[in-house]
Design a protein around this motif. Sequence first.
Motif, PDB file in Angstrom:
ATOM      1  N   TYR A 130      24.111  56.197  33.682  1.00  0.00           N
ATOM      2  CA  TYR A 130      23.678  55.918  32.314  1.00  0.00           C
ATOM      3  C   TYR A 130      22.296  56.505  32.023  1.00  0.00           C
ATOM      4  N   THR A 131      21.457  56.629  33.059  1.00  0.00           N
ATOM      5  CA  THR A 131      20.180  57.321  32.862  1.00  0.00           C
ATOM      6  C   THR A 131      20.436  58.780  32.499  1.00  0.00           C
ATOM      7  N   ILE A 132      21.342  59.423  33.226  1.00  0.00           N
ATOM      8  CA  ILE A 132      21.702  60.812  32.915  1.00  0.00           C
ATOM      9  C   ILE A 132      22.234  60.899  31.489  1.00  0.00           C
ATOM     10  N   ALA A 133      23.065  59.937  31.085  1.00  0.00           N
ATOM     11  CA  ALA A 133      23.627  59.935  29.737  1.00  0.00           C
ATOM     12  C   ALA A 133      22.530  59.799  28.680  1.00  0.00           C
ATOM     13  N   MET A 134      21.508  58.995  28.969  1.00  0.00           N
ATOM     14  CA  MET A 134      20.391  58.860  28.026  1.00  0.00           C
ATOM     15  C   MET A 134      19.656  60.182  27.863  1.00  0.00           C
ATOM     16  N   VAL A 135      19.386  60.854  28.982  1.00  0.00           N
ATOM     17  CA  VAL A 135      18.686  62.138  28.928  1.00  0.00           C
ATOM     18  C   VAL A 135      19.510  63.151  28.132  1.00  0.00           C
ATOM     19  N   ASP A 174      13.469  46.796  32.583  1.00  0.00           N
ATOM     20  CA  ASP A 174      12.112  47.291  32.804  1.00  0.00           C
ATOM     21  C   ASP A 174      12.075  48.773  33.173  1.00  0.00           C
ATOM     22  N   GLY A 175      13.147  49.283  33.770  1.00  0.00           N
ATOM     23  CA  GLY A 175      13.164  50.684  34.177  1.00  0.00           C
ATOM     24  C   GLY A 175      13.388  51.662  33.035  1.00  0.00           C
ATOM     25  N   ILE A 176      13.764  51.168  31.875  1.00  0.00           N
ATOM     26  CA  ILE A 176      14.077  52.038  30.743  1.00  0.00           C
ATOM     27  C   ILE A 176      12.883  52.085  29.793  1.00  0.00           C
ATOM     28  N   PRO A 177      12.383  53.273  29.452  1.00  0.00           N
ATOM     29  CA  PRO A 177      11.279  53.359  28.484  1.00  0.00           C
ATOM     30  C   PRO A 177      11.631  52.618  27.199  1.00  0.00           C
ATOM     31  N   GLU A 178      10.643  51.960  26.617  1.00  0.00           N
ATOM     32  CA  GLU A 178      10.903  51.096  25.456  1.00  0.00           C
ATOM     33  C   GLU A 178      11.612  51.808  24.307  1.00  0.00           C
ATOM     34  N   PRO A 179      11.225  53.044  23.947  1.00  0.00           N
ATOM     35  CA  PRO A 179      11.958  53.704  22.844  1.00  0.00           C
ATOM     36  C   PRO A 179      13.443  53.875  23.138  1.00  0.00           C
ATOM     37  N   GLN A 181      15.184  51.869  25.193  1.00  0.00           N
ATOM     38  CA  GLN A 181      15.778  50.534  25.174  1.00  0.00           C
ATOM     39  C   GLN A 181      16.341  50.231  23.791  1.00  0.00           C
ATOM     40  N   LYS A 182      15.545  50.531  22.764  1.00  0.00           N
ATOM     41  CA  LYS A 182      15.952  50.223  21.389  1.00  0.00           C
ATOM     42  C   LYS A 182      17.157  51.041  20.950  1.00  0.00           C
ATOM     43  N   LYS A 183      17.277  52.259  21.489  1.00  0.00           N
ATOM     44  CA  LYS A 183      18.356  53.148  21.055  1.00  0.00           C
ATOM     45  C   LYS A 183      19.653  52.948  21.836  1.00  0.00           C
ATOM     46  N   TYR A 184      19.528  52.646  23.124  1.00  0.00           N
ATOM     47  CA  TYR A 184      20.709  52.719  23.983  1.00  0.00           C
ATOM     48  C   TYR A 184      21.124  51.407  24.637  1.00  0.00           C
ATOM     49  N   THR A 185      20.457  50.314  24.324  1.00  0.00           N
ATOM     50  CA  THR A 185      20.873  49.006  24.837  1.00  0.00           C
ATOM     51  C   THR A 185      20.923  48.014  23.686  1.00  0.00           C
ATOM     52  N   ARG A 186      21.679  46.947  23.904  1.00  0.00           N
ATOM     53  CA  ARG A 186      21.699  45.865  22.920  1.00  0.00           C
ATOM     54  C   ARG A 186      21.839  44.539  23.665  1.00  0.00           C
ATOM     55  N   PRO A 187      21.362  43.444  23.053  1.00  0.00           N
ATOM     56  CA  PRO A 187      21.375  42.151  23.743  1.00  0.00           C
ATOM     57  C   PRO A 187      22.786  41.710  24.123  1.00  0.00           C
ATOM     58  N   HIS A 188      22.846  40.991  25.242  1.00  0.00           N
ATOM     59  CA  HIS A 188      24.105  40.438  25.749  1.00  0.00           C
ATOM     60  C   HIS A 188      23.773  39.088  26.379  1.00  0.00           C
ATOM     61  N   PHE A 192      21.607  42.509  28.939  1.00  0.00           N
ATOM     62  CA  PHE A 192      21.784  43.548  27.928  1.00  0.00           C
ATOM     63  C   PHE A 192      22.979  44.413  28.311  1.00  0.00           C
ATOM     64  N   GLU A 193      23.465  45.169  27.340  1.00  0.00           N
ATOM     65  CA  GLU A 193      24.570  46.081  27.616  1.00  0.00           C
ATOM     66  C   GLU A 193      24.262  47.469  27.086  1.00  0.00           C
ATOM     67  N   ILE A 194      24.879  48.455  27.714  1.00  0.00           N
ATOM     68  CA  ILE A 194      24.739  49.850  27.298  1.00  0.00           C
ATOM     69  C   ILE A 194      25.611  50.078  26.068  1.00  0.00           C
ATOM     70  N   VAL A 195      25.088  50.809  25.101  1.00  0.00           N
ATOM     71  CA  VAL A 195      25.832  51.022  23.856  1.00  0.00           C
ATOM     72  C   VAL A 195      27.047  51.915  24.108  1.00  0.00           C
ATOM     73  N   PRO A 196      28.098  51.751  23.297  1.00  0.00           N
ATOM     74  CA  PRO A 196      29.323  52.552  23.481  1.00  0.00           C
ATOM     75  C   PRO A 196      29.071  54.061  23.446  1.00  0.00           C
TER      76      PRO A 196
END
Length: 294
Positions: A130-135, A174-179, A181-188, A192-196
């Motif tokens: 998922y880190t690769i997917a974010m990049v 904590d490992g995900i940069p805050e910007p 986090q807002k784009k690619y995760t959502r509360p669970h 939290f969960e990774i966005v579709p």
Amino acid sequence: MTQAFPPPSGHQPPSASELQAIAAILYEYAGIVINPNKSSMVQSRLAKRLRKLGLSDYQGYIALVKSEEGASERREMISALTTNVTHFFREKHHFDTLREKALPPLLARAKAGGRVRIWSAGSSNGQEAYTIAMVLTEMCSEVGSRDVRILASDIDPVMIARGTRGVYDSAALDGIPEPLQKKYTRPHPEGFEIVPQLRQLVSFRELNLHETWPMKGRFDIIFCRNVVIYFDQPAQTRLWQRFEACLNPGGWLFVGHSERVPLGGASRLETAGITTYRLPEEGAVQTIGESRWP
């Protein structure tokens, strides 16, 4: 008079011969080497399996996992004895190299209609994939509509299920940069969960690296970090050779901070950064028939 109490698990620790038998099974099926002084670790991780199966000792458990009927329990044993340590953006320099050097020409190819494949081998619970997917998504917002896919494989079916689900506890955030986090995760409710949008880029599959690989096409990038250190030298050598054979010309291989790929001889890999290797760019991008996996 001193009274002897049984261990908290209700089972005596495995004897030296039993530990040796368990280690032999783990090595045969997963290529993982267990140190002889790991008796307490083996006991703590396998005690739950013995209780669930209603077995009173390790001899019975060993007989089961060695039997033809014990194939499913061998998978459970490997899962229990496998170390899974990962976090988002682990070893940040690899993702800097990915962003600055590896991905730009690959994404240009994808935008022109080409195919890009990335493999996270030994992916644990999916945080690396998922880190690769974010990049990827940060560099190309329409990547989901291109022929770009990430394969995330692991020997542990429990980890594969977690990665497929894409739900993590709050501490992992904590490992995900805050910007991001807002784009690619959502509360669970569990954290939290990774966005579709990211989950659609990643295919999770159970895979034993020491068995036959069903993938037929080659990869442009392979991540296999902090996995090979658990294998003995002959197994490491075989895996490095197999990974190299799976790379397209110009392909990248990222390994763990304490791992080194032996260069020279028959290997064509070259050093391309800190624990980063690359094949020379020559010849056309190759695929080898169709794959049973995306």
